[in-house]
Structures are given as C-alpha cells and as structure tokens.
Design an enzyme around this catalytic site. Sequence first.
Site, PDB file in Angstrom:
ATOM      1  N   LYS A  38       0.777  -1.211   0.019  1.00  0.00           N
ATOM      2  CA  LYS A  38      -0.035  -0.123   0.103  1.00  0.00           C
ATOM      3  C   LYS A  38       0.899   1.388   0.105  1.00  0.00           C
ATOM      4  CE  LYS A  38      -3.016   0.805   3.576  1.00  0.00           C
ATOM      5  NZ  LYS A  38      -2.891   2.018   4.253  1.00  0.00           N
ATOM      6  N   SER A  39       1.572   1.321   0.979  1.00  0.00           N
ATOM      7  CA  SER A  39       2.631   2.699   0.975  1.00  0.00           C
ATOM      8  C   SER A  39       3.332   2.799  -0.523  1.00  0.00           C
ATOM      9  CB  SER A  39       3.752   2.199   1.987  1.00  0.00           C
ATOM     10  OG  SER A  39       3.353   2.418   3.508  1.00  0.00           O
ATOM     11  N   GLY A 111      -5.069   8.000   5.712  1.00  0.00           N
ATOM     12  CA  GLY A 111      -4.456   8.829   6.249  1.00  0.00           C
ATOM     13  C   GLY A 111      -3.010   9.144   5.265  1.00  0.00           C
ATOM     14  N   ARG A 139      -8.775  12.021  12.970  1.00  0.00           N
ATOM     15  CA  ARG A 139      -7.239  11.720  13.110  1.00  0.00           C
ATOM     16  C   ARG A 139      -6.317  12.917  12.940  1.00  0.00           C
ATOM     17  NH1 ARG A 139      -5.178   6.949   9.234  1.00  0.00           N
ATOM     18  NH2 ARG A 139      -3.280   7.013  10.537  1.00  0.00           N
ATOM     19  N   SER A 184       7.329   9.257  12.102  1.00  0.00           N
ATOM     20  CA  SER A 184       6.170   9.189  11.160  1.00  0.00           C
ATOM     21  C   SER A 184       6.654   9.250   9.879  1.00  0.00           C
ATOM     22  CB  SER A 184       5.058  10.167  11.302  1.00  0.00           C
ATOM     23  OG  SER A 184       4.108  10.273  10.305  1.00  0.00           O
ATOM     24  N   GLN A 186       4.687   9.141   7.246  1.00  0.00           N
ATOM     25  CA  GLN A 186       3.904  10.130   6.456  1.00  0.00           C
ATOM     26  C   GLN A 186       4.313  11.650   6.549  1.00  0.00           C
ATOM     27  OE1 GLN A 186       0.098   9.037   7.920  1.00  0.00           O
ATOM     28  NE2 GLN A 186      -0.125   7.333   6.761  1.00  0.00           N
ATOM     29  N   ASP A 336       2.050  -0.973  11.962  1.00  0.00           N
ATOM     30  CA  ASP A 336       0.632  -1.446  11.359  1.00  0.00           C
ATOM     31  C   ASP A 336       0.452  -2.797  11.871  1.00  0.00           C
ATOM     32  OD1 ASP A 336       0.243   1.225  10.305  1.00  0.00           O
ATOM     33  OD2 ASP A 336       1.231   0.436   8.220  1.00  0.00           O
ATOM     34  N   LYS A 363      -4.209   5.652  14.911  1.00  0.00           N
ATOM     35  CA  LYS A 363      -4.280   5.253  13.797  1.00  0.00           C
ATOM     36  C   LYS A 363      -5.710   5.208  13.112  1.00  0.00           C
ATOM     37  CE  LYS A 363      -0.163   4.121  13.167  1.00  0.00           C
ATOM     38  NZ  LYS A 363       0.708   4.939  12.169  1.00  0.00           N
ATOM     39  N   ARG A 412      -7.471  -3.305   9.995  1.00  0.00           N
ATOM     40  CA  ARG A 412      -6.562  -4.023  10.342  1.00  0.00           C
ATOM     41  C   ARG A 412      -7.158  -4.773  11.700  1.00  0.00           C
ATOM     42  NH1 ARG A 412      -2.616  -3.690   7.086  1.00  0.00           N
ATOM     43  NH2 ARG A 412      -1.955  -1.555   6.360  1.00  0.00           N
TER      44      ARG A 412
HETATM   45  C1  S3P Z   1       2.559   4.847   6.287  1.00  0.00           C
HETATM   46  C2  S3P Z   1       3.235   5.452   7.677  1.00  0.00           C
HETATM   47  C3  S3P Z   1       2.758   4.743   8.962  1.00  0.00           C
HETATM   48  C4  S3P Z   1       1.691   3.602   8.794  1.00  0.00           C
HETATM   49  C5  S3P Z   1       0.633   3.960   7.509  1.00  0.00           C
HETATM   50  C6  S3P Z   1       1.280   4.022   6.122  1.00  0.00           C
HETATM   51  C7  S3P Z   1       2.945   5.382   5.067  1.00  0.00           C
HETATM   52  O1  S3P Z   1       1.967   5.852   9.420  1.00  0.00           O
HETATM   53  O2  S3P Z   1       1.052   3.606   9.668  1.00  0.00           O
HETATM   54  O3  S3P Z   1      -0.172   2.896   7.550  1.00  0.00           O
HETATM   55  O4  S3P Z   1       2.875   4.724   3.869  1.00  0.00           O
HETATM   56  O5  S3P Z   1       3.954   6.194   4.954  1.00  0.00           O
HETATM   57  P1  S3P Z   1       2.735   6.919  10.305  1.00  0.00           P
HETATM   58  O6  S3P Z   1       3.998   7.521   9.271  1.00  0.00           O
HETATM   59  O7  S3P Z   1       2.110   8.004  10.488  1.00  0.00           O
HETATM   60  O8  S3P Z   1       3.604   6.012  11.173  1.00  0.00           O
END
Ligand code: S3P
Length: 459
Positions: A38-39, A111, A139, A184, A186, A336, A363, A412
Amino acid sequence: MAQAHCQKPGAHVALNPRPRQIHASGPLRGRVAVPGDKSISHRALMLSALAVGESRIEGLLEGEDVLATAAAMRAMGATITRGDDGIWTVHGVGVGGLMQPATALDMGNSGTSTRLLMGLVASHDITVTFIGDASLTSRPMARVIDPLSQMGADITASPGGRLPLMVRGLNPAVPITYTLPVASAQVKSAILLAGLNTPGTTRVIEPVATRDHSERMLAGFGADLTVEQTPEGRVISLVGEAELKPQQIVVPGDPSSAAFLVVAATIVPGSDVVVANVGLNPTRAGIFTALRMMGADITELDPRTVGGEPVADLRVRHAKLTAIEVPADLAPSMIDEYPILFVAAACATGTTVARGAHELRVKESDRIAAMAAALGEIGVRTEEYDDGLAIHGSGGAGLPGGGTIATKLDHRIAMSLSVAALVSDRPVEIDDASPIATSYPIFFASLDALRGTNDVAAA
Ligand code: S3P
C-alpha cells in the site's frame, strides 16, 4: 466504497456495514501471493503523476486507499489508466504542474493519501480541500500542518487540526530543516514531497528511522536526494525544484497484508503454507522478527529484489508460541502489525507485553482500545496501558470466541479478529468487514484458498 462510510465525526461506523461471521478452520495449506504494498503503491502513483511522460506500474494495490490517491492525482491533472493486463499507465504533469481540482478531494479512510497529498499541494499554487470518512476525520493532522505551514502553506483545519481542511499552497515555498517530533513516515514524506517543488534544499531529520519507501522511490525517479546518518539521526536532504523521469515500477507484495496470513498459519495447528511475494524492507519487517522471537517457524524462500526492495516467499508452519516483551525499538518497523501481533500473543504461552507504541492510539482507530475490547469480546484477557497492551495467552488452546467485534472502520482490526476466529471455539462476528477493502480487498479469498474451502461464511 469509501463514500459509503458515515461522515459524522467520531461515529466510526459505516452507513452500510457488511457484517461477517467467521468459523474455526482446519489446517491451512497451499500457496498464496499477497497484493501490492500500500505505501509503495501510493508513492508510485504520486511520483509518476509528477514525472513528465509515461510511467507504468505493475502490481499496484487496487485497494480503496490507493484508488483515492489515483482519483486525487487525476483531479489535479494526471492521466491514469488501468490496462486489461492489470498494468497501470500514468502520464504525469511534471513537478510544479499540479492543477486546481474542481471539487474537494475525498480521501475516504486513507491517512497516507491525505498527509502525502497535503505535502504535494503545499508547494503548488493551488487550493485544495480534503475530506474523508469518520475515521479519517478523527485523526490528527497538526503533525503535517506544522511543517507545511513553516514552508509557507496556508492551512485552515477543522477544530483539533482535523479534516475537513483546506490547503492553500505557496509557490515558491520556503525550504526548511525539520526534525520529526513523532516517528512518522507520513510526515517525513509530506515534507519531502513539498520539497520537490521548492527551490533550495529541504531537510528532514528523523531521530528514529521510519519506512524509507519515499527516499528509495524519489531517488529512483531521479530526484537529487541524499541520506546521511548523524548523531541526531537520519538526515534526508532533497534539492528542489526537481525534475522526475518516468519509470517502470514493479510494486512488491505488502508485508502488512502478509502478516495476517503468516499469523494465521502460525496459530492454526497442522498448517504449512507459502505466502509469496512478501516485501521485506527492514523498515517494514519488524513483525517477522517479533514472531520469530516468539517461536514462529518462518523460512525465507527465493530471496530477490523487486522494484528496488528486498522480497521473498515465506514458508510458514504451525508453531507453539511463547510470550515476549515486544522490544519498543521494533515499533516503527511494525507499527501497523500490532493488532495481528496481539492475536498471536493471545495464542502464546504466557503474557506478552507491548509498550512504547503510543502512535497506535491515532491510527484508523485507537488500536490499543479497539484490540483490548475486541480480544475481551472473544474471551482473551488484556491490560491496557497508555502506550500498549499486555495479552494473556491461551498456551496454545483454542480461544473462546463468540461475540461481535466492533471494527471501528479499521481494516486491520477486522482482519486481525478474522484470523483469531480461525482458532476460536465459537464463531466470531465482525460487525463490518467492508473496511478490509481499503488495503486487502481479496483478504477472504486468500484465506479461503489456504483453507481449501470457502466456508468463511458471510452472515
Ligand atoms: C505509512 C506510514 C505509517 C503507517 C501507515 C502508512 C506510509 O504511518 O501506519 O499505514 O505509507 O507512510 P505513520 O507514518 O503516521 O506512522
């Protein structure tokens, strides 16, 4: 579909919930391949949409979260199509070329889409409103609002720094050096993506390393990016304004999705399965380390590199598990995977304690509270801490089961309790299986393939 989710903040229920009852299983056997990461899929779409020319993406995860990213990039000018062969083609607009979308961008449950796209918009001369479902709307977004505001974006959020929010980008934006206050990926990625269209050097310092897909892929697309290890942590420097070159991308399988099948095979007696195409980037593979510490029998077959990421097939056989204290420094590489680790812990001998994972509270749901409640519902004793959970294991005996699980719009939680049901004496009812489509739309098909049945019955 994301749109089906109720928009009332904090409600955490879907408008059209899809309840599902899951029964215990005999041994799991056979081989399944997990869908794309996914990422990496989000990042592949975003960077392809910013390259000039045609990129092709193979193995893209076709889950709702990633489709929300695709829709958003289309709304901002990219041409994105899916071929009958499953390969996605993206014609990018070039860094700096994002266009004003006609309507608000609906991020559904995602997110990652929200935070990364806020970064992209921050350094473009466009104004974008982000909306989402009840889970996403609850969130925290201040973690990205703060650095992006320092770069010059003008962001108006709903109370508490939440969605709906509006980002007015600034072009040219101001490069910053930013030390991440929370571990993070993200937030790191949002800043780096903003830096793409920002003249000068944008720097992110991460005291604790998080998943590095953005760095790998930005470098792969030809961005001027360097990573240094310093006493303050990892320093990532990106020189804007970047020119990205189109790529042929192969997305490896998602270790976060694989984890559900790996735990299922570990806890169901007599199981022997191969979970194929599992991405094993060290910044993501903490769950396999933790499971091995507990005694899981996981062998890596055919190790290889796919799309610049380490990948292997995992052979997993049933094993007796022993409780551990989960090392807190594994948290970023398995953030996750705590819900499914808690299910493994529920089947272990002894009490597993996982602390140092406060981020679980923000989350898709509050995963500490949601898992404590869900495990309690099926007869597993837990103790909740502000930053984790202690789980009293069954010593390998079946779990009582029964009960109805509140999944709180969290894919999840739904998948974790579906796995727990496989070793439960009474069937387990999931109040809503629909969020599973955000990350692993074929989850039940994968499970059924390993069960050799399709008696994972819909209620
Ligand atoms: C992700 C980073 C994680 C993870 C999310 C996907 C990403 O979050 O929990 O499911 O793709 O960069 P955080 O960076 O907020 O920890």
